[in-house]
Design an enzyme around this catalytic site. Structure first.
Site, PDB file in Angstrom:
ATOM      1  N   ASN A 182       0.814  -1.216   0.000  1.00  0.00           N
ATOM      2  CA  ASN A 182       0.000   0.000   0.000  1.00  0.00           C
ATOM      3  C   ASN A 182       0.847   1.266   0.000  1.00  0.00           C
ATOM      4  OD1 ASN A 182      -2.819  -1.010   0.193  1.00  0.00           O
ATOM      5  ND2 ASN A 182      -2.048  -1.964   2.059  1.00  0.00           N
ATOM      6  N   ASP A 189      -0.886 -10.894   0.165  1.00  0.00           N
ATOM      7  CA  ASP A 189       0.309 -10.788   1.006  1.00  0.00           C
ATOM      8  C   ASP A 189       0.156 -11.635   2.267  1.00  0.00           C
ATOM      9  OD1 ASP A 189      -1.739  -9.057   1.841  1.00  0.00           O
ATOM     10  OD2 ASP A 189      -0.361  -7.509   2.536  1.00  0.00           O
ATOM     11  N   ARG A 190      -1.045 -11.618   2.867  1.00  0.00           N
ATOM     12  CA  ARG A 190      -1.295 -12.472   4.028  1.00  0.00           C
ATOM     13  C   ARG A 190      -1.211 -13.945   3.637  1.00  0.00           C
ATOM     14  NH1 ARG A 190      -7.011 -10.881   6.141  1.00  0.00           N
ATOM     15  NH2 ARG A 190      -6.581 -12.583   7.621  1.00  0.00           N
TER      16      ARG A 190
END
Length: 250
Positions: free
Chosen positions: A9, A102-103
């Protein structure tokens, strides 16, 4: 060489990996795709054969990145996606694709390395935690504001309270003697409470038989709050390599 990109982000992190040795040749972080191309261009004495990307950005941003890479470096990137199952890990979301990639990559990498129950903290713009059982089932997770989000909130709603930095050396309960230190210890207390509550919950479920793994910009602070935790700044990159392996010849 392989170019790996973690398009978050607030930052765009990258690594260049040698195809023969799999050693990291260079790495960095930029604010945008054009700066990435300029930085990577300094290191490409050997052609880039493959590019894999973890991106939480919108389709437009990914399209701009792909166009730049194709024009400037002559490579078309492959984007990782969240899957129902990968490398022994079963996605716990009802709609697997909705789990942030991403997690997903972080928890896949953590479980692949530990092969036991994992509590995975990713500490970037937001702080996330995910539970993975001993058998590789993702049991869900939580998302809370990270340090950068808190900074943004303070900057936008209370200008006189802006400008703090998280004090990673703080231990135990402390109180600030001025506004700056009061905010710093307040945010630190919130972070520690979040981390320690989830560690305590993991202990209830799994006893002592689990691994706490932390990654992200504020991962070191979170790992210290978690006690006996592993910090791995490259966790997402390791998951990216599992999700998008290079299958061509050297």
């Amino acid at each position: 060489m392989i170019l790996e990109i973690d398009y978050g982000n607030t930052r765009l992190k990258w690594r260049l990996v040698d195809l023969l040795t799999m050693e990291i040749v260079a790495r960095g972080a930029t604010s945008d795709a054009q700066e990435l191309v300029r930085e990577v261009g300094r290191y490409i004495q050997v052609p880039i054969r493959y590019c894999r990307v973890c991106s939480v950005r919108k389709v437009f941003d990914n399209s701009v990145l792909s166009d730049l890479l194709l024009r400037s470096l002559k490579i078309m990137p492959v984007y990782a996606v969240s899957l129902p199952e990968l490398a022994g890990v079963t996605n716990g979301y009802t709609d697997a694709a909705k789990l942030g990639v991403d997690r997903w990559l972080a928890l896949v990498a953590a479980y692949s390395a530990a092969q036991t129950a994992c509590l995975v903290f990713d500490c970037g713009t937001a702080i996330t935690v995910d539970y993975v059982s001993t058998k590789g089932f993702h049991l869900g997770g939580c998302i809370a504001p990270g340090v950068q989000m808190m900074k943004t909130a303070l900057n936008s709603s209370a200008q006189q309270l802006a400008g703090f930095e998280l004090d990673e050396s703080a231990s135990g309960f402390v109180r600030g003697s001025n506004t700056r230190s009061a905010i710093s210890c307040g945010v630190a207390t919130m972070f520690k409470g979040f981390v320690q509550e989830h560690v305590a919950q993991a202990v209830k479920e799994w006893g002592s038989d689990f691994q706490v793994v932390c990654t992200g910009g504020d991962g070191r602070f979170v790992s210290s709050a978690a006690g006996n935790a592993l910090f791995d700044e490259d966790l997402v990159f390791k998951g990216l390599a599992i999700a998008c392996p290079f299958v061509g010849g050297v």
